[in-house]
Scaffold this motif. Sequence first.
Motif, PDB file in Angstrom:
ATOM      1  N   LEU A 196      -1.438   2.610   8.936  1.00  0.00           N
ATOM      2  CA  LEU A 196      -1.440   1.343   9.797  1.00  0.00           C
ATOM      3  C   LEU A 196      -0.148   1.035  10.633  1.00  0.00           C
ATOM      4  O   LEU A 196       1.003   1.784  10.068  1.00  0.00           O
ATOM      5  CB  LEU A 196      -1.304   0.151   8.561  1.00  0.00           C
ATOM      6  N   PRO A 197       0.064   0.284  11.520  1.00  0.00           N
ATOM      7  CA  PRO A 197       1.284  -0.070  12.509  1.00  0.00           C
ATOM      8  C   PRO A 197       2.148  -0.976  11.806  1.00  0.00           C
ATOM      9  O   PRO A 197       1.882  -1.796  11.252  1.00  0.00           O
ATOM     10  CB  PRO A 197       0.634  -0.298  13.698  1.00  0.00           C
ATOM     11  N   LEU A 198       3.356  -0.311  11.666  1.00  0.00           N
ATOM     12  CA  LEU A 198       4.573  -1.155  11.020  1.00  0.00           C
ATOM     13  C   LEU A 198       5.815  -1.228  11.845  1.00  0.00           C
ATOM     14  O   LEU A 198       5.857  -0.306  12.556  1.00  0.00           O
ATOM     15  CB  LEU A 198       4.718  -0.579   9.622  1.00  0.00           C
ATOM     16  N   SER A 199       6.487  -2.127  11.826  1.00  0.00           N
ATOM     17  CA  SER A 199       7.768  -2.107  12.369  1.00  0.00           C
ATOM     18  C   SER A 199       8.714  -0.978  11.601  1.00  0.00           C
ATOM     19  O   SER A 199       8.535  -0.929  10.526  1.00  0.00           O
ATOM     20  CB  SER A 199       8.523  -3.354  12.261  1.00  0.00           C
ATOM     21  N   ARG A 200       9.574  -0.398  12.163  1.00  0.00           N
ATOM     22  CA  ARG A 200      10.350   0.405  11.525  1.00  0.00           C
ATOM     23  C   ARG A 200      11.120   0.002  10.376  1.00  0.00           C
ATOM     24  O   ARG A 200      11.508   0.419   9.352  1.00  0.00           O
ATOM     25  CB  ARG A 200      11.510   1.005  12.864  1.00  0.00           C
ATOM     26  N   THR A 201      11.492  -1.308  10.397  1.00  0.00           N
ATOM     27  CA  THR A 201      12.379  -2.004   9.236  1.00  0.00           C
ATOM     28  C   THR A 201      11.237  -2.292   8.153  1.00  0.00           C
ATOM     29  O   THR A 201      11.563  -1.529   7.021  1.00  0.00           O
ATOM     30  CB  THR A 201      12.737  -3.376   9.752  1.00  0.00           C
ATOM     31  N   ILE A 202       9.986  -2.430   8.332  1.00  0.00           N
ATOM     32  CA  ILE A 202       8.974  -2.500   7.262  1.00  0.00           C
ATOM     33  C   ILE A 202       8.658  -1.507   6.844  1.00  0.00           C
ATOM     34  O   ILE A 202       8.488  -1.081   5.655  1.00  0.00           O
ATOM     35  CB  ILE A 202       8.013  -3.582   7.763  1.00  0.00           C
ATOM     36  N   ASP A 203       8.605  -0.271   7.760  1.00  0.00           N
ATOM     37  CA  ASP A 203       8.165   0.905   7.327  1.00  0.00           C
ATOM     38  C   ASP A 203       9.257   1.607   6.397  1.00  0.00           C
ATOM     39  O   ASP A 203       8.811   2.173   5.406  1.00  0.00           O
ATOM     40  CB  ASP A 203       7.889   1.882   8.510  1.00  0.00           C
ATOM     41  N   SER A 204      10.323   1.468   6.666  1.00  0.00           N
ATOM     42  CA  SER A 204      11.523   1.891   5.749  1.00  0.00           C
ATOM     43  C   SER A 204      11.415   1.339   4.419  1.00  0.00           C
ATOM     44  O   SER A 204      11.706   1.869   3.323  1.00  0.00           O
ATOM     45  CB  SER A 204      12.874   1.735   6.583  1.00  0.00           C
ATOM     46  N   LEU A 205      11.360  -0.125   4.531  1.00  0.00           N
ATOM     47  CA  LEU A 205      11.209  -0.835   3.087  1.00  0.00           C
ATOM     48  C   LEU A 205      10.069  -0.358   2.445  1.00  0.00           C
ATOM     49  O   LEU A 205      10.183  -0.295   1.135  1.00  0.00           O
ATOM     50  CB  LEU A 205      11.283  -2.355   3.172  1.00  0.00           C
ATOM     51  N   PHE A 206       8.910  -0.153   3.022  1.00  0.00           N
ATOM     52  CA  PHE A 206       7.599   0.260   2.346  1.00  0.00           C
ATOM     53  C   PHE A 206       7.938   1.638   1.656  1.00  0.00           C
ATOM     54  O   PHE A 206       7.508   2.052   0.653  1.00  0.00           O
ATOM     55  CB  PHE A 206       6.540   0.262   3.386  1.00  0.00           C
ATOM     56  N   ASN A 207       8.508   2.649   2.513  1.00  0.00           N
ATOM     57  CA  ASN A 207       8.491   4.100   2.091  1.00  0.00           C
ATOM     58  C   ASN A 207       9.629   4.104   0.860  1.00  0.00           C
ATOM     59  O   ASN A 207       9.505   4.895   0.017  1.00  0.00           O
ATOM     60  CB  ASN A 207       9.105   4.474   3.172  1.00  0.00           C
ATOM     61  N   LEU A 208      10.364   3.195   0.891  1.00  0.00           N
ATOM     62  CA  LEU A 208      11.534   3.057  -0.292  1.00  0.00           C
ATOM     63  C   LEU A 208      10.931   2.233  -1.523  1.00  0.00           C
ATOM     64  O   LEU A 208      11.814   2.053  -2.556  1.00  0.00           O
ATOM     65  CB  LEU A 208      12.764   2.382   0.331  1.00  0.00           C
ATOM     66  N   LYS A 209       9.681   1.832  -1.421  1.00  0.00           N
ATOM     67  CA  LYS A 209       8.903   1.277  -2.435  1.00  0.00           C
ATOM     68  C   LYS A 209       9.720  -0.269  -2.685  1.00  0.00           C
ATOM     69  O   LYS A 209       9.696  -0.733  -3.668  1.00  0.00           O
ATOM     70  CB  LYS A 209       8.791   1.797  -3.688  1.00  0.00           C
ATOM     71  N   TYR A 210      10.329  -0.795  -1.581  1.00  0.00           N
ATOM     72  CA  TYR A 210      10.867  -2.353  -1.905  1.00  0.00           C
ATOM     73  C   TYR A 210       9.842  -3.391  -1.366  1.00  0.00           C
ATOM     74  O   TYR A 210       9.718  -4.508  -2.138  1.00  0.00           O
ATOM     75  CB  TYR A 210      12.007  -2.600  -1.020  1.00  0.00           C
ATOM     76  N   ILE A 211       8.783  -2.848  -0.715  1.00  0.00           N
ATOM     77  CA  ILE A 211       7.517  -3.817  -0.403  1.00  0.00           C
ATOM     78  C   ILE A 211       6.197  -3.074  -0.822  1.00  0.00           C
ATOM     79  O   ILE A 211       6.308  -1.654  -0.884  1.00  0.00           O
ATOM     80  CB  ILE A 211       7.429  -4.444   0.813  1.00  0.00           C
ATOM     81  N   SER A 212       5.162  -3.699  -0.995  1.00  0.00           N
ATOM     82  CA  SER A 212       3.836  -2.873  -1.265  1.00  0.00           C
ATOM     83  C   SER A 212       2.811  -3.753  -0.670  1.00  0.00           C
ATOM     84  O   SER A 212       2.920  -5.029  -0.592  1.00  0.00           O
ATOM     85  CB  SER A 212       3.619  -2.472  -2.537  1.00  0.00           C
ATOM     86  N   PHE A 213       1.577  -3.403  -0.683  1.00  0.00           N
ATOM     87  CA  PHE A 213       0.240  -4.011  -0.351  1.00  0.00           C
ATOM     88  C   PHE A 213      -0.417  -3.966  -1.282  1.00  0.00           C
ATOM     89  O   PHE A 213      -0.717  -2.878  -2.149  1.00  0.00           O
ATOM     90  CB  PHE A 213      -0.047  -3.759   0.980  1.00  0.00           C
ATOM     91  N   SER A 214      -1.225  -5.127  -1.763  1.00  0.00           N
ATOM     92  CA  SER A 214      -2.260  -5.008  -2.864  1.00  0.00           C
ATOM     93  C   SER A 214      -3.514  -4.411  -2.252  1.00  0.00           C
ATOM     94  O   SER A 214      -3.687  -4.336  -1.008  1.00  0.00           O
ATOM     95  CB  SER A 214      -2.520  -6.716  -3.359  1.00  0.00           C
TER      96      SER A 214
END
Length: 67
Positions: free
Chosen positions: A46-64
């Motif tokens: 999925l397309p993400l901004s670099r900031t959101i991608d970094s947070l996603f990769n670090l598991k600070y955010i996720s998707f149901s």
Amino acid sequence: MQEECEELYGNPMYFKKTSYPVLIASHTQPFIEYDENEAYDPNNGLPLSRTIDSLFNLKYISFSDQG
């Protein structure tokens, strides 16, 4: 990958290359954990901004499963 997107979505939207890209392609599951067929599955991205991608990769955010 273009053919797979067209098969899935019909008339896909493509991102133009810019000198300052805002969105990057992110994998929903770590690329390294998949076999060759799964790794290139168009549903694993999925397309993400670099900031959101970094947070996603670090598991600070996720998707149901529902998004």
